[in-house]
Design a protein around this motif. Structure first.
Motif, short mmCIF file in Angstrom:
data_model
loop_
_atom_site.label_atom_id
_atom_site.label_comp_id
_atom_site.label_asym_id
_atom_site.label_seq_id
_atom_site.Cartn_x
_atom_site.Cartn_y
_atom_site.Cartn_z
N LEU A 81 55.96 50.77 43.73
CA LEU A 81 56.22 49.78 42.61
C LEU A 81 57.14 48.64 43.17
CD1 LEU A 81 57.68 53.56 40.74
CD2 LEU A 81 55.59 51.84 40.35
N THR A 82 57.27 47.88 44.26
CA THR A 82 57.76 46.79 44.42
C THR A 82 56.63 45.99 44.78
OG1 THR A 82 58.75 46.74 46.82
CG2 THR A 82 59.95 48.49 45.15
N SER A 83 55.52 46.27 44.59
CA SER A 83 54.03 45.38 44.55
C SER A 83 54.43 44.07 44.16
CB SER A 83 52.96 46.13 45.45
OG SER A 83 53.26 47.00 45.93
N GLU A 84 54.44 43.06 43.81
CA GLU A 84 54.04 42.22 43.05
C GLU A 84 53.52 40.23 44.20
OE1 GLU A 84 57.85 40.37 41.68
OE2 GLU A 84 58.30 40.01 43.39
N TYR A 85 52.90 39.68 43.25
CA TYR A 85 51.98 38.53 43.67
C TYR A 85 52.20 37.53 42.66
CZ TYR A 85 49.18 35.31 45.71
OH TYR A 85 48.30 33.83 46.48
N VAL A 86 52.95 36.31 43.12
CA VAL A 86 53.05 35.55 41.92
C VAL A 86 51.86 34.51 42.85
CG1 VAL A 86 54.30 33.05 41.32
CG2 VAL A 86 55.83 35.90 41.87
N LEU A 87 50.90 34.08 41.28
CA LEU A 87 49.91 33.30 41.95
C LEU A 87 50.56 31.58 42.16
CD1 LEU A 87 48.55 35.41 40.34
CD2 LEU A 87 46.52 33.28 39.28
N PRO A 88 50.11 30.64 43.33
CA PRO A 88 50.43 29.44 44.05
C PRO A 88 50.39 28.32 42.63
CG PRO A 88 48.93 30.57 45.17
CD PRO A 88 48.69 31.41 44.02
N GLU A 89 50.60 27.18 42.79
CA GLU A 89 50.11 25.76 42.75
C GLU A 89 48.83 25.84 42.45
OE1 GLU A 89 51.80 24.14 40.35
OE2 GLU A 89 54.02 25.54 40.43
N GLY A 90 48.30 25.48 41.76
CA GLY A 90 46.84 25.02 42.02
C GLY A 90 45.35 25.98 41.78
N SER A 91 46.40 26.98 41.76
CA SER A 91 45.52 28.30 41.06
C SER A 91 45.10 27.97 39.92
CB SER A 91 46.49 29.97 41.36
OG SER A 91 47.44 29.60 40.45
N PRO A 92 44.06 29.25 39.03
CA PRO A 92 43.98 28.57 37.61
C PRO A 92 45.15 29.16 36.71
CG PRO A 92 42.28 29.78 39.10
CD PRO A 92 43.79 29.94 40.02
N PHE A 184 42.70 37.76 42.10
CA PHE A 184 44.14 37.39 43.13
C PHE A 184 44.73 39.09 42.11
CE2 PHE A 184 43.87 33.42 41.48
CZ PHE A 184 44.12 33.14 42.95
N VAL A 185 44.00 40.30 41.84
CA VAL A 185 44.57 41.26 42.16
C VAL A 185 43.17 42.08 43.09
CG1 VAL A 185 44.39 43.27 39.95
CG2 VAL A 185 45.42 41.24 39.68
N ARG A 186 42.45 42.16 42.59
CA ARG A 186 41.61 43.17 43.19
C ARG A 186 40.91 43.91 44.52
NH1 ARG A 186 35.28 42.91 41.20
NH2 ARG A 186 35.41 41.33 42.53
N ASP A 187 40.91 41.93 44.35
CA ASP A 187 40.28 41.04 45.32
C ASP A 187 41.85 40.60 46.87
OD1 ASP A 187 38.17 41.83 45.30
OD2 ASP A 187 37.28 39.69 44.80
N GLY A 188 42.61 40.47 46.27
CA GLY A 188 43.70 39.47 47.07
C GLY A 188 45.10 39.56 46.38
N GLY A 189 45.75 38.80 47.72
CA GLY A 189 46.89 38.10 46.04
C GLY A 189 48.02 39.86 45.74
N LEU A 190 47.90 40.42 45.13
CA LEU A 190 48.28 41.96 44.60
C LEU A 190 48.12 42.67 45.77
CD1 LEU A 190 50.39 43.54 43.24
CD2 LEU A 190 48.99 44.24 41.43
N ARG A 191 46.31 42.35 45.74
CA ARG A 191 45.62 43.97 46.52
C ARG A 191 46.91 43.64 47.63
NH1 ARG A 191 39.84 45.68 47.47
NH2 ARG A 191 40.03 46.59 49.00
N ASP A 192 46.76 42.89 48.24
CA ASP A 192 47.14 42.27 50.28
C ASP A 192 48.77 42.69 50.05
OD1 ASP A 192 44.66 40.98 50.01
OD2 ASP A 192 45.06 39.00 50.27
N ASN A 193 49.58 42.75 49.12
CA ASN A 193 50.69 42.88 49.02
C ASN A 193 50.62 44.68 48.81
OD1 ASN A 193 53.21 43.60 47.24
ND2 ASN A 193 53.77 42.00 48.73
N ILE A 194 50.37 44.88 48.56
CA ILE A 194 50.31 46.32 48.22
C ILE A 194 49.62 47.18 49.45
CG2 ILE A 194 48.78 48.53 47.89
CD1 ILE A 194 48.41 46.93 44.99
N HIS A 195 48.12 47.02 50.29
CA HIS A 195 48.44 47.49 51.23
C HIS A 195 49.94 46.60 52.40
CE1 HIS A 195 43.67 45.45 51.01
NE2 HIS A 195 44.07 46.97 50.61
N ASN A 196 50.20 45.24 52.18
CA ASN A 196 52.55 45.10 53.22
C ASN A 196 52.47 46.35 52.78
OD1 ASN A 196 50.38 43.08 54.25
ND2 ASN A 196 51.34 41.22 53.18
N LYS A 197 52.65 47.02 51.93
CA LYS A 197 53.81 47.40 51.15
C LYS A 197 53.53 49.68 52.09
CE LYS A 197 56.40 45.23 49.00
NZ LYS A 197 57.71 44.55 49.49
#
Length: 209
Positions: A81-92, A184-197
């Motif tokens: 429940l602490t998993s999150e991801y903020v899209l960086p500059e240069g992203s859509p 940024f959700v399914r393939d990376g970004g948030l999903r990568d953060n979930i993996h780390n958690k």
């Protein structure tokens, strides 16, 4: 024929008389009644010392397992429940924030075993995560969906990531956000953060037990 024994009794010639010296050597050989409930040196069990941290039945210390499922579910859910991801500059959508909002269908178990003095960690979980992404250019627009992690277990090496199935985007999400969510959700970004958690939780399990 017959012969006369030393005590004056008449007996068979083939009867062997045992001398007093021989009797002392062999002891009393008269039959005795056996009490099946009486302990003997052969049938009294010798208690074995129990190593600290092992069960009484596991005196050899070859296998000792303890269930920690309740602790595991509570701490893993809190981490997810602490998993999150903020899209960086240069992203859509710079500044857009994706986060896990709910853990559901949480099933599985966790334990650790002591095998000949060495610990092994046994865990196997599956769960579904509800996620929400708030778009960066307009914080009033949000995307919602779910994805399931079916195989969070000890066969996965830390850093290798975890499989995702049943990825779903809610129909109320703004049109045209599909590619953004996949990236940024399914393939990376948030999903990568979930993996780390999850990996951090595995390290916590090993450090705690």
């Amino acid at each position: 024929g017959y012969k006369i024994r030393s005590d004056g009794k008449k007996t068979s010639y083939f009867d062997r008389e045992i001398s007093e010296e021989t009797k002392q050597l062999i002891g009393d050989i008269a039959p005795k009644r056996i009490d099946p409930n009486a302990p003997t040196e052969d049938n009294v069990p010798t208690p074995l010392p129990v190593t600290e941290g092992t069960s009484a039945w596991n005196k050899a210390g070859t296998w000792e397992e303890r269930d920690v499922t309740s602790w595991a579910k509570e701490t893993l859910e809190a981490a997810l429940l602490t998993s999150e991801y903020v899209l960086p500059e240069g992203s859509p959508s710079p500044g857009a924030r994706a986060a896990v909002s709910k853990v559901s269908k949480f099933e599985g178990h966790a334990s650790y075993a002591t095998v000949r003095g060495k610990k092994r960690y046994i865990y196997e979980f599956q769960f579904t995560l509800d996620w929400v992404l708030t778009l960066g250019d307009d914080h009033t627009k949000t995307c919602h969906g779910k994805m399931t992690f079916p195989d969070v277990d000890g066969t996965v090496e830390l850093g290798d990531g975890y499989d995702v199935v049943d990825y779903h985007v809610d129909g109320s999400s703004p049109a045209g956000t599909g590619p953004l969510l996949e990236r940024f959700v399914r393939d990376g970004g948030l999903r990568d953060n979930i993996h780390n958690k999850i990996d951090d939780w595995v390290r916590l399990l090993r450090a705690t037990y």
